[in-house]
Write a protein that holds these residues in place. Structure first.
Motif, PDB file in Angstrom:
ATOM      1  N   ALA A 123      55.874   8.333  -0.914  1.00 19.84           N
ATOM      2  CA  ALA A 123      56.842   7.555  -0.570  1.00 19.84           C
ATOM      3  C   ALA A 123      57.842   8.818  -1.535  1.00 19.84           C
ATOM      4  CB  ALA A 123      57.034   6.732  -0.966  1.00 19.84           C
ATOM      5  N   ALA A 124      57.536   9.373  -2.435  1.00 19.56           N
ATOM      6  CA  ALA A 124      58.303  10.675  -3.075  1.00 19.56           C
ATOM      7  C   ALA A 124      58.692  11.936  -1.957  1.00 19.56           C
ATOM      8  CB  ALA A 124      58.644  10.873  -4.424  1.00 19.56           C
ATOM      9  N   VAL A 125      56.984  12.685  -1.332  1.00 19.27           N
ATOM     10  CA  VAL A 125      56.779  13.230  -0.728  1.00 19.27           C
ATOM     11  C   VAL A 125      58.067  12.941   0.532  1.00 19.27           C
ATOM     12  CG1 VAL A 125      55.058  14.692   0.812  1.00 19.27           C
ATOM     13  CG2 VAL A 125      54.764  14.141  -1.600  1.00 19.27           C
ATOM     14  N   ILE A 126      57.757  11.595   0.956  1.00 16.93           N
ATOM     15  CA  ILE A 126      58.187  11.313   2.533  1.00 16.93           C
ATOM     16  C   ILE A 126      59.822  11.607   2.884  1.00 16.93           C
ATOM     17  CG2 ILE A 126      58.936   9.585   4.479  1.00 16.93           C
ATOM     18  CD1 ILE A 126      56.022   8.825   3.700  1.00 16.93           C
ATOM     19  N   GLY A 127      60.530  11.241   1.018  1.00 19.50           N
ATOM     20  CA  GLY A 127      61.378  11.204   1.515  1.00 19.50           C
ATOM     21  C   GLY A 127      62.197  12.068   0.856  1.00 19.50           C
ATOM     22  N   GLY A 128      61.463  13.028   0.482  1.00 17.09           N
ATOM     23  CA  GLY A 128      61.690  14.622   0.398  1.00 17.09           C
ATOM     24  C   GLY A 128      61.830  15.074   1.131  1.00 17.09           C
ATOM     25  N   GLY A 129      60.599  14.504   2.253  1.00 10.96           N
ATOM     26  CA  GLY A 129      60.597  15.387   3.700  1.00 10.96           C
ATOM     27  C   GLY A 129      62.013  15.245   4.473  1.00 10.96           C
ATOM     28  N   LEU A 130      62.082  13.833   4.159  1.00 10.40           N
ATOM     29  CA  LEU A 130      63.431  13.734   5.486  1.00 10.40           C
ATOM     30  C   LEU A 130      64.231  14.414   4.815  1.00 10.40           C
ATOM     31  CD1 LEU A 130      64.950  11.801   7.420  1.00 10.40           C
ATOM     32  CD2 LEU A 130      65.182  10.358   5.479  1.00 10.40           C
TER      33      LEU A 130
END
Length: 292
Positions: free
Chosen positions: A152-159
């Motif tokens: 979730a942190a990786v996806i949020g950072g990617g966004l």
């Protein structure tokens, strides 16, 4: 240690709420679509992860690589087929578009939910994936929760990087601030809104896959996730990504602490109590700007 257990569990839950709500931030804050069927797409992705793991032994993490593009395409199609006529009819009137979208997506909610009920019934589903215990700072947590939080942190950072480091992201932020001004500088508002709506769908699908790793779910659980996503978006300040993150963590911590030290049956009451307290203190949300 009981307090630490509750806090860590709350952070995991809050991280999931924040990820799920980020998609609604894009759909409502950019495309101006109040999507009441939002949670149904989360549940659909959870069912997809369940069956790919149970029948094909495919890891839910690998399923993310398929779920997000499929959800992106499905939500782009929903916007083009169902929402574009509403956008044209509203003629730039944001209030009219929001009202029409509420009615349209309310109907879509029952369509998607009805299809899932027909296929899967009303029972609860779950599966065991990376459920072994892991000790973190003296607290024992399930590995699947920590893996879900990490992704979730990786996806949020990617966004965040997409919205702040790319031309497409700049266009999305411009449309969120002022569709009229964005159109004047050559941005295709309709195409950008469709992209934001589809991207929001991809994020909620990612949330559905990750949530399915450690929570039970059913065909009728989407309404609960939609409600919580709306609470997070409004608490944080409509359209504010940082506010969404903070509000999601606050909601997760409140749920976990109340469930641990008071009564698990009062978690929804705690959610709304926190929601009302924030709105009474800051009607525009934690990081929202007051209207002038």
């Amino acid at each position: 240690m009981l307090v630490l257990d509750a806090v860590l569990s709350g952070l995991v839950l809050g991280g999931m709420y924040a990820l799920v709500a980020l998609g609604l931030v894009l759909q409502f804050g950019v495309a101006r679509i109040m999507n009441l069927s939002y949670g149904e797409f989360l549940v659909a992705a959870a069912f997809g992860a369940f069956f790919t793991f149970s029948l094909g032994a495919i890891s839910p993490i690998l399923a993310l690589a398929f779920a997000m593009p499929l959800a992106f395409a499905a939500n782009w199609l929903v916007y083009r087929v169902l929402m574009t006529p509403l956008v044209a009819r509203s003629r730039g009137n944001a209030a009219a578009l929001e009202a029409d979208s509420i009615l349209a997506t309310f109907g879509l909610l029952f369509v998607v939910q009805g299809v899932m009920l027909a296929f899967f019934g009303g029972q609860y589903f779950s599966y065991s994936y990376l459920s072994e215990p892991v000790r973190v700072l003296g607290s024992v947590q399930s590995l699947n929760k920590l893996v879900a939080l990490g992704f979730a942190a990786v996806i949020g950072g990617g966004l965040y990087l997409l919205l702040t480091r790319t031309r497409q992201g700049t266009a999305v932020r411009a449309v969120a601030v002022s569709p009229g001004a964005a159109r004047l500088v050559g941005i295709d508002v309709l195409a950008t809104s469709a992209f934001a709506f589809a991207l929001g769908g991809a994020l909620v699908a990612a949330g559905g896959v990750l949530v399915s790793m450690f929570l039970t779910f059913s065909a009728t659980a989407g309404v609960t996730f939609t409600m919580k996503a709306l609470i997070v978006v409004i608490m944080g300040g409509t359209g504010n990504l940082l506010g969404c993150l903070v509000a999601g963590l606050m909601l997760g911590l409140a749920e976990s602490l109340v469930a641990t030290f008071v009564d698990p049956g009062l978690t929804i009451a705690a959610n709304f109590a926190l929601f009302l307290a924030i709105l009474l203190w800051r009607p525009q949300g934690l990081f929202g700007r007051a209207a002038r």
